[in-house]
Write a protein that holds these residues in place. Structure first.
Motif, mmCIF file in Angstrom:
data_model
loop_
_atom_site.group_PDB
_atom_site.id
_atom_site.type_symbol
_atom_site.label_atom_id
_atom_site.label_comp_id
_atom_site.label_asym_id
_atom_site.label_seq_id
_atom_site.Cartn_x
_atom_site.Cartn_y
_atom_site.Cartn_z
ATOM 1 N N GLY A 84 0.834 -1.198 0.000
ATOM 2 C CA GLY A 84 0.000 0.000 0.000
ATOM 3 C C GLY A 84 0.862 1.238 0.000
ATOM 4 O O GLY A 84 2.068 1.182 0.246
ATOM 5 N N TRP A 85 0.219 2.356 -0.297
ATOM 6 C CA TRP A 85 0.893 3.657 -0.274
ATOM 7 C C TRP A 85 0.203 4.558 0.737
ATOM 8 O O TRP A 85 -0.988 4.445 0.991
ATOM 9 N N SER A 86 0.986 5.457 1.340
ATOM 10 C CA SER A 86 0.474 6.433 2.294
ATOM 11 C C SER A 86 -0.209 5.696 3.452
ATOM 12 O O SER A 86 0.437 4.890 4.119
ATOM 13 N N ASN A 87 -1.499 5.930 3.682
ATOM 14 C CA ASN A 87 -2.140 5.235 4.799
ATOM 15 C C ASN A 87 -2.189 3.727 4.575
ATOM 16 O O ASN A 87 -2.207 2.948 5.521
ATOM 17 N N GLY A 88 -2.185 3.286 3.312
ATOM 18 C CA GLY A 88 -2.091 1.861 3.026
ATOM 19 C C GLY A 88 -0.759 1.292 3.446
ATOM 20 O O GLY A 88 -0.654 0.140 3.899
ATOM 21 N N SER A 89 0.291 2.095 3.305
ATOM 22 C CA SER A 89 1.614 1.699 3.791
ATOM 23 C C SER A 89 1.657 1.700 5.313
ATOM 24 O O SER A 89 2.195 0.784 5.946
ATOM 25 N N ILE A 90 1.066 2.734 5.908
ATOM 26 C CA ILE A 90 1.029 2.842 7.370
ATOM 27 C C ILE A 90 0.362 1.616 7.990
ATOM 28 O O ILE A 90 0.859 1.039 8.979
ATOM 29 N N LEU A 91 -0.758 1.179 7.409
ATOM 30 C CA LEU A 91 -1.464 0.020 7.955
ATOM 31 C C LEU A 91 -0.734 -1.281 7.636
ATOM 32 O O LEU A 91 -0.776 -2.231 8.432
ATOM 33 N N SER A 92 -0.048 -1.354 6.493
ATOM 34 C CA SER A 92 0.772 -2.536 6.215
ATOM 35 C C SER A 92 1.869 -2.676 7.263
ATOM 36 O O SER A 92 2.138 -3.777 7.764
ATOM 37 N N ILE A 93 2.511 -1.565 7.596
ATOM 38 C CA ILE A 93 3.564 -1.590 8.624
ATOM 39 C C ILE A 93 2.977 -2.007 9.972
ATOM 40 O O ILE A 93 3.598 -2.768 10.728
ATOM 41 N N SER A 94 1.768 -1.532 10.260
ATOM 42 C CA SER A 94 1.103 -1.933 11.502
ATOM 43 C C SER A 94 0.886 -3.440 11.553
ATOM 44 O O SER A 94 1.073 -4.083 12.594
ATOM 45 N N LEU A 95 0.492 -4.033 10.412
ATOM 46 C CA LEU A 95 0.294 -5.486 10.362
ATOM 47 C C LEU A 95 1.593 -6.225 10.651
ATOM 48 O O LEU A 95 1.596 -7.273 11.312
ATOM 49 N N LEU A 96 2.717 -5.681 10.186
ATOM 50 C CA LEU A 96 4.007 -6.357 10.354
ATOM 51 C C LEU A 96 4.462 -6.392 11.806
ATOM 52 O O LEU A 96 5.176 -7.323 12.206
ATOM 53 N N VAL A 97 4.070 -5.388 12.590
ATOM 54 C CA VAL A 97 4.459 -5.397 14.010
ATOM 55 C C VAL A 97 3.380 -6.024 14.890
ATOM 56 O O VAL A 97 3.638 -6.376 16.039
ATOM 57 N N THR A 98 2.159 -6.160 14.345
ATOM 58 C CA THR A 98 1.054 -6.755 15.104
ATOM 59 C C THR A 98 1.024 -8.274 14.952
ATOM 60 O O THR A 98 0.779 -9.008 15.918
ATOM 61 N N ASP A 99 1.262 -8.758 13.744
ATOM 62 C CA ASP A 99 1.177 -10.196 13.446
ATOM 63 C C ASP A 99 2.392 -10.582 12.597
ATOM 64 O O ASP A 99 2.264 -10.901 11.415
ATOM 65 N N PRO A 100 3.590 -10.573 13.191
ATOM 66 C CA PRO A 100 4.830 -10.675 12.418
ATOM 67 C C PRO A 100 4.970 -11.954 11.602
ATOM 68 O O PRO A 100 5.557 -11.937 10.515
ATOM 69 N N LYS A 101 4.452 -13.065 12.073
ATOM 70 C CA LYS A 101 4.691 -14.333 11.406
ATOM 71 C C LYS A 101 3.766 -14.557 10.202
ATOM 72 O O LYS A 101 4.034 -15.424 9.373
ATOM 73 N N ARG A 102 2.695 -13.798 10.115
ATOM 74 C CA ARG A 102 1.712 -14.030 9.052
ATOM 75 C C ARG A 102 2.202 -13.538 7.701
ATOM 76 O O ARG A 102 1.960 -14.176 6.677
ATOM 77 N N TYR A 103 2.891 -12.401 7.657
ATOM 78 C CA TYR A 103 3.179 -11.737 6.382
ATOM 79 C C TYR A 103 4.589 -12.060 5.909
ATOM 80 O O TYR A 103 5.573 -11.798 6.588
ATOM 81 N N LYS A 104 4.665 -12.627 4.686
ATOM 82 C CA LYS A 104 5.925 -13.125 4.163
ATOM 83 C C LYS A 104 6.644 -12.110 3.278
ATOM 84 O O LYS A 104 7.802 -12.300 2.928
ATOM 85 N N ALA A 105 5.951 -11.034 2.889
ATOM 86 C CA ALA A 105 6.558 -9.974 2.074
ATOM 87 C C ALA A 105 5.746 -8.700 2.244
ATOM 88 O O ALA A 105 4.523 -8.753 2.433
ATOM 89 N N ALA A 106 6.439 -7.564 2.179
ATOM 90 C CA ALA A 106 5.757 -6.274 2.303
ATOM 91 C C ALA A 106 6.360 -5.279 1.330
ATOM 92 O O ALA A 106 7.582 -5.194 1.178
ATOM 93 N N SER A 107 5.486 -4.524 0.650
ATOM 94 C CA SER A 107 5.885 -3.450 -0.257
ATOM 95 C C SER A 107 5.169 -2.191 0.212
ATOM 96 O O SER A 107 3.949 -2.088 0.071
ATOM 97 N N VAL A 108 5.905 -1.267 0.820
ATOM 98 C CA VAL A 108 5.269 -0.121 1.477
ATOM 99 C C VAL A 108 5.808 1.183 0.910
ATOM 100 O O VAL A 108 7.017 1.420 0.882
ATOM 101 N N GLY A 109 4.908 2.031 0.432
ATOM 102 C CA GLY A 109 5.291 3.297 -0.174
ATOM 103 C C GLY A 109 4.798 4.479 0.625
ATOM 104 O O GLY A 109 3.617 4.582 0.941
ATOM 105 N N ALA A 110 5.717 5.366 0.985
ATOM 106 C CA ALA A 110 5.367 6.626 1.661
ATOM 107 C C ALA A 110 4.523 6.380 2.904
ATOM 108 O O ALA A 110 3.404 6.882 3.016
#
Length: 593
Positions: free
Chosen positions: A478-504
């Motif tokens: 995601g970008w902007s707030n989509g990136s912000i929430l993707s980052i939140s998922l990575l620290v909330t449920d670290p083992k679930r997500y195998k790759a992340a692409s975060v913009g701005a």
């Protein structure tokens, strides 16, 4: 996009509404924009960056040009030092436009000194934006207003005698929303002006005069928050010229206005906010009340933009679905029925030969046990009974939203991911727009992150439970707030997500407050306080201090000139993951973007 120019180009086309015929009127690698018919239909005006016959670096790149649509080369109408912001024809020889005032002596002296210092929010030396009148035959310009602020938007009456204009009064308004814009009604015959909408917070961003100029409609954002118009719905007011009073129109629709109004003799037509769709509606006026009637037709559920002819019957609209690329149609609006639709464009004809993902609007129970809606793209090679990877593609805003409409862009490559064998889920989490004020405001005042993150997680759970998604192959982007929430998922449920692409995306909120163009209006609204009032709150909300939890390989994207999410946020995110050293991380910077 033009690869050789390394930039964008746009051209003017003439499309027939009565036969399948389209003529390209401009060519080349310039930007040709905002075409307008002269009232008698004999000329087309447009803004263009094409070179003037005698190029002059002191002149604006964008000038007003004229053309005869039936043949011949365009000719330039203006040679202004400043660019035109907006313009409209008043009669066959008169154009009204808004622009910055000509350079002052102060600006000239600064330029002569070759002083490129930028003074932030320098109201005293920022040129005012005023209204001007242009005589087309004589190329003579007359200044109509002498305001010292900045006219942002305006609308001229059909008879050319009145203008309603919204003035911005603070260069810091976007940041703190303290000093509100004001609206004036100008009498172009007498030169007098009167401030209107003096009670409440009516900040029009769309204005439409009635056919008889007896009044006008004004679309304005609305929020229950006393300070900020950050999470809002759109409501509608009517200003009556005879009484000099404004009244809110009861739209009889909780989610508010999506676009419009398109004025008719008996009221107006509009698109209403309806989650993953827009709802076309007709409003019939009786005195000071308007009755809502739903519009029906073959394409009604998937109309995402519309214009109504002066006859109140000829309708041109934008149609698409999540798996049907956008085209424009002409139809007849007969009361509340859309009849005899005919496709009048053939945009992106090569799409006919490409595979498009099946798209489904899905729903699940999210935070507070409330229903959350999302758009699900199926893999191109989908076979029932098999499980596939899932990529979350999270919209920004947070008051953005995703629809059952065609969407394919650098920030929304859903079909490219589906082509590679993945489901793509675009969730309209708590705080998204187009679902009403309660939903938009639900994450304010300290609840930012608290509802959206569980919403998305439960959407993933629902797809796993349906047997569609492989729980071991999930990524997020995601970008902007989509990136912000993707980052939140990575620290909330670290083992679930195998790759992340975060913009701005933000990772640290204290610096965001001061460095973003809308920092106070966004952060103090969603967190409930500024960092000066509660720095610990901002630390608790910042994923930066939880980066040691991340187990997901991460791609970070930023433009070097970003003023919505400053590039420093990307550096902080990158350095934190690099320093901790638990996961692969790459940081990509786009120069000048």
């Amino acid at each position: 996009t033009d690869k050789e120019k390394n930039g964008r180009i746009s051209n003017v086309f003439l499309t027939s509404l009565t036969e399948k015929k389209e003529i390209q009127l401009t060519r080349g690698t310039d930007m040709n924009m905002q075409p307008r018919w002269s009232p008698n239909g004999e000329l087309i005006s447009f803004l263009s960056t094409r070179a003037l016959p005698k190029p002059n670096k002191e002149k604006s790149r964008s000038q007003l040009w004229l053309m005869n649509p039936f043949g011949g080369e365009p000719w330039h109408l203006t040679e202004f030092e400043r660019g035109i912001r907006a313009y409209e024809w008043v009669d066959n020889n008169t154009i009204l436009f808004s622009a910055e005032e000509d350079p002052t002596l102060y600006e000239s002296e600064v330029k002569e000194r070759k002083d490129d210092t930028r003074v932030v929010e320098d109201a005293a030396h920022t040129p005012p934006v005023r209204l001007f009148k242009l005589n087309v035959k004589e190329k003579k310009v007359t200044r109509l207003t002498d305001n010292d602020d900045w006219i942002e938007r305006w609308e001229v009456s059909h008879d050319g005698k009145k203008v309603v204009a919204v003035h911005q009064r603070s260069l810091a308004f976007e940041w703190d929303q303290k000093i509100l814009p004001v609206t004036y009604l100008y009498d172009l015959e007498t030169g007098q002006r009167k401030q209107i909408f003096t009670e409440g917070r009516i900040l029009p961003f769309a204005l439409r005069w009635t056919k008889d100029d007896a009044g006008f409609y004004a679309v304005t954002p609305y929020s229950t928050d006393p300070r900020f118009l950050t999470a809002t719905i759109n409501i509608l007011y009517y200003y009556d010229m005879a009484t000099g009073s404004a009244s809110q129109i009861n739209l009889d629709w909780e989610n508010g206005l999506a676009s419009g109004p398109e004025v008719t003799d008996d009221g107006f037509v509009a698109l209403l906010a309806a989650g993953a769709y827009f709802q076309p509606a007709r409003y019939l006026r009786t005195g000071n009340t308007w009755q809502r009637l739903s519009i029906s037709g073959e394409h009604a559920k998937h109309i995402f933009g519309a214009a109504l002819g002066d006859d109140g019957k000829t309708l041109v609209y934008e149609y698409s679905t999540g798996s049907t690329p956008t085209q424009w149609y002409r139809a007849t609006l007969d009361g509340t029925k859309i009849l005899s639709p005919v496709q009048i464009t053939d945009l992106n004809p090569n799409f006919k030969d490409k595979v498009k993902a099946k798209v489904e609007v899905v729903r699940w129970k999210g935070s507070l046990d409330e229903e959350v809606e999302g758009i699900l793209y199926y893999p191109h090679n989908y076979e029932p009974g098999k499980r596939y990877p899932l990529v979350l593609n999270i919209h920004g805003g947070p008051t953005g939203w995703d629809m059952d409409a065609w969407s394919l862009s650098w920030a929304d490559p859903a079909n490219l991911l589906a082509q590679r064998g993945a489901f793509v889920l675009e969730p309209n989490y708590h705080g998204s727009g187009n679902y009403g004020l309660k939903w938009a405001e639900s994450i304010c005042c300290g609840k930012y992150y608290d509802l959206e993150t569980p919403d998305i997680e439960k959407g993933v759970d629902a797809l796993i439970e349906r047997g569609l998604v492989d729980a071991d192959r999930i990524g997020t982007m995601g970008w902007s707030n989509g990136s912000i929430l993707s980052i939140s998922l990575l620290v909330t449920d670290p083992k679930r997500y195998k790759a992340a692409s975060v913009g701005a995306g933000d990772v640290e909120w204290i610096s965001d407050w001061a460095n973003v163009d809308f920092g106070q209006a966004f952060d103090a609204y969603y967190f409930g306080k500024s960092p000066l009032e509660d720095p610990q709150l901002y630390i608790r909300k910042s994923p930066l201090f939880k980066m040691d939890r991340v187990e997901t390989p991460t791609l970070i994207f930023f433009g070097t000139e970003d003023r919505n999410v400053p590039t420093d946020q990307g550096w902080t995110h990158y350095r934190a993951l690099y320093h901790i050293g638990k996961v692969p991380v790459r940081f990509l910077l786009f120069p000048g973007e």
